[in-house]
Design an enzyme around this catalytic site. Structure first.
Site, short mmCIF file in Angstrom:
data_model
loop_
_atom_site.label_atom_id
_atom_site.label_comp_id
_atom_site.label_asym_id
_atom_site.label_seq_id
_atom_site.Cartn_x
_atom_site.Cartn_y
_atom_site.Cartn_z
N CYS A 139 2.74 -1.39 13.99
CA CYS A 139 3.81 -0.71 14.47
C CYS A 139 4.20 -2.16 15.32
CB CYS A 139 2.81 0.21 14.99
SG CYS A 139 4.78 0.76 16.23
N HIS A 158 1.12 4.36 11.97
CA HIS A 158 -0.49 4.30 12.51
C HIS A 158 -1.75 5.64 11.37
CE1 HIS A 158 0.53 2.43 16.42
NE2 HIS A 158 1.72 3.16 15.85
#
Length: 504
Positions: free
Chosen positions: A336, A443
């Site tokens: 991310c 994630h």
């Protein structure tokens, strides 16, 4: 309407989230439909509901313990700290802008704007479930904040909820904390307190017995149980990597050494716990360049404030260590915000995150990121399409996770698509030409056991180690059951049920 029970604490980090998780599991085991609820959470650790809404990570874990899918009503207000006095406000799962501490402390703002989210969400859950386990935040005795309370006694009074007050004996002063908290709340609120829970006790409980009797004599409230300090149950941490799971001594021969950079605004750090628990891995967190050492794999994690954390990586000297690490042929993963830092540039022309319009990244992946106003929050199904380096042998592997980000990232020729959506319509991750540098927006990838085993095996091969045996399968369900067993043993659950008007 469903029954309610509320766990409050004498302060932060006394174990409220963990015990709520355990209560959810106990009630679910006993045949009740149960849901967690926390009116307001402050954490950079968040998750995504099936319908793409963002809530606190703790409530996701609590819902899992209850055997249900999470919903936005379980955490209607989420504050994600960006600086000492500023947080991103997420209300009903959607980003609503930035809020400053004095603005949030304003009683009018809390009660008029935010309180309806709280009451409507709690009412919805009570209509859907037999029991709602409510979690407080911090302490109900924060006298400077009580006027605008929307998460502690205000919720208990609204729901007429029996309250059990938790104190952390490991910090010391537990009886003073319990007594002081009980004294500082109002008479009406004290009437809701049905028991004290002493958490994180080490030693022989008989040593505590005189104090247990005295605190009941002083307050009229009995001790519902003394929960021991335990380390053999895994539930994701809620707030801070301070207590994040780390492996044993990182330099042990025969293991892959993983260093996760502990960014000042690190987000969703619990996603690396599966690596820490992997039999072939020694994982640690790096907070400054002097701690960097000589790892085999470096991970740049997600960040709530990517540009500020990129500056930290550069100014702290960690950037230089990462470059030396790559020069020595080692591996690097960015997740991310970490992937954004691996790229060439990060643009923020509208000041969504920073007053800097642009910052240079590490430039080890040929990517450019631009921040936009709309946050993407979604659960994700993908597949591996890279086949070199870190992803060797993983071609076609299916993975799942979730995305939470405001950046849009585009690749140039120097970065190849390494992960894509299940239908192939969009890229989810990129790798460099060697395959030793990999970045992704997804994630929770390491919770995909086959993917984690593959990454560890490939890093071991790069190090010249024998391919490690597959790690033992991890069962989060078994961990929840262990937690429930602890609570049944050390708490008077009959008293808890009785406080709700139910038989155990």
């Amino acid at each position: 309407m469903g029954k309610v029970v509320m766990l409050q604490g004498t302060g932060s980090s006394v174990g409220k989230s963990l015990l709520v998780t355990g209560f959810c599991r106990v009630f679910a085991q006993d045949g009740y439909m149960v849901a967690p609820f926390k009116a307001q959470n402050m954490s950079r650790n968040s998750g995504v509901t099936p319908d793409g809404l963002e809530i606190g990570r703790a409530q996701v874990a609590q819902a899992e313990a209850a055997g249900i899918e999470p919903s936005v009503e379980m955490n209607p207000i989420l504050l994600k700290p960006e600086a000492d006095s500023r947080s991103q406000l997420v209300a009903m799962g959607k980003m609503r802008g930035t809020i400053h501490s004095m603005q949030f402390a304003d009683r009018h703002h809390r009660r008029k704007v935010l309180w309806p989210y709280v009451t409507n969400s709690l009412d919805t859950l009570r209509r859907q479930y037999d029991i709602v386990v409510i979690e407080g935040a911090g302490s109900p005795a924060e006298i400077n904040l009580r006027a605008g309370d929307i998460v502690n006694m205000a919720v208990a009074l609204y729901a007429d909820a029996p309250v059990f007050l938790i104190g952390d004996i490991d910090k010391g002063g537990v009886f003073a904390s319990l007594y002081g908290t009980h004294a500082l709340i109002s008479d009406e609120e004290r009437n809701l307190v049905k028991g004290f829970i002493i958490n994180k006790f080490r030693g022989d409980v008989r040593l505590l017995e005189p104090g247990l009797d005295q605190i009941e004599g002083l307050t009229g409230v009995g001790v519902t149980g003394v929960v021991p300090y335990f380390t053999d149950v895994y539930v994701p941490e809620e707030d801070s990597p301070r207590e994040a799971r780390m492996s044993g001594f990182a330099g042990q021969d025969g293991h892959v050494e993983v260093a996760v950079v502990a960014l000042p605004h690190i987000a969703n750090f619990d996603e690396f716990d599966p690596l820490a628990m992997h039999d072939g891995v020694r994982l640690r967190y790096v907070r400054e360049a002097e701690e960097f050492g000589d790892p085999d794999l470096v991970v740049l994690p997600g960040s709530k404030v990517t540009i500020a954390d990129m500056d930290f990586v550069r100014d702290s000297g960690i950037e230089d260590r990462i470059r030396r690490h790559l020069w020595n042929g080692r591996a690097l993963i960015g997740v991310c915000g970490g992937m954004q830092m691996l790229g060439n540039t990060i643009y923020d022309p509208d000041g969504i995150e920073s007053d800097k319009a642009m910052v240079e990244g590490l430039g080890v992946l040929d990517l450019d990121t631009r921040f936009i106003g709309e946050k993407l929050t979604t659960r994700t199904e993908g597949r591996i399409v890279g086949e070199r380096g870190l992803l060797s042998g993983a071609l076609g592997m299916s993975v799942s996770g979730y995305e939470i980000h405001v950046g849009v990232t585009e690749s140039d020729e120097g970065a190849s698509r390494a992960m894509e959506t299940a239908d192939g319509s969009a890229a989810l991750g990129y790798a460099d030409r060697t395959g030793r540098v990999f970045g992704t927006y997804v994630h929770d990838l390491f919770k995909n056991k086959a993917f984690a085993d593959s990454i560890v095996g490939n890093v071991a091969r790069m190090k010249g180690l024998k391919q490690p045996d597959d790690s033992e399968p991890f069962s989060q369900e078994a961990e929840f059951d262990k937690l429930a067993a602890y609570l049944r043993k050390h708490l008077d659950m009959k008293a808890v049920y009785g406080a709700m008007g139910l038989s155990s």
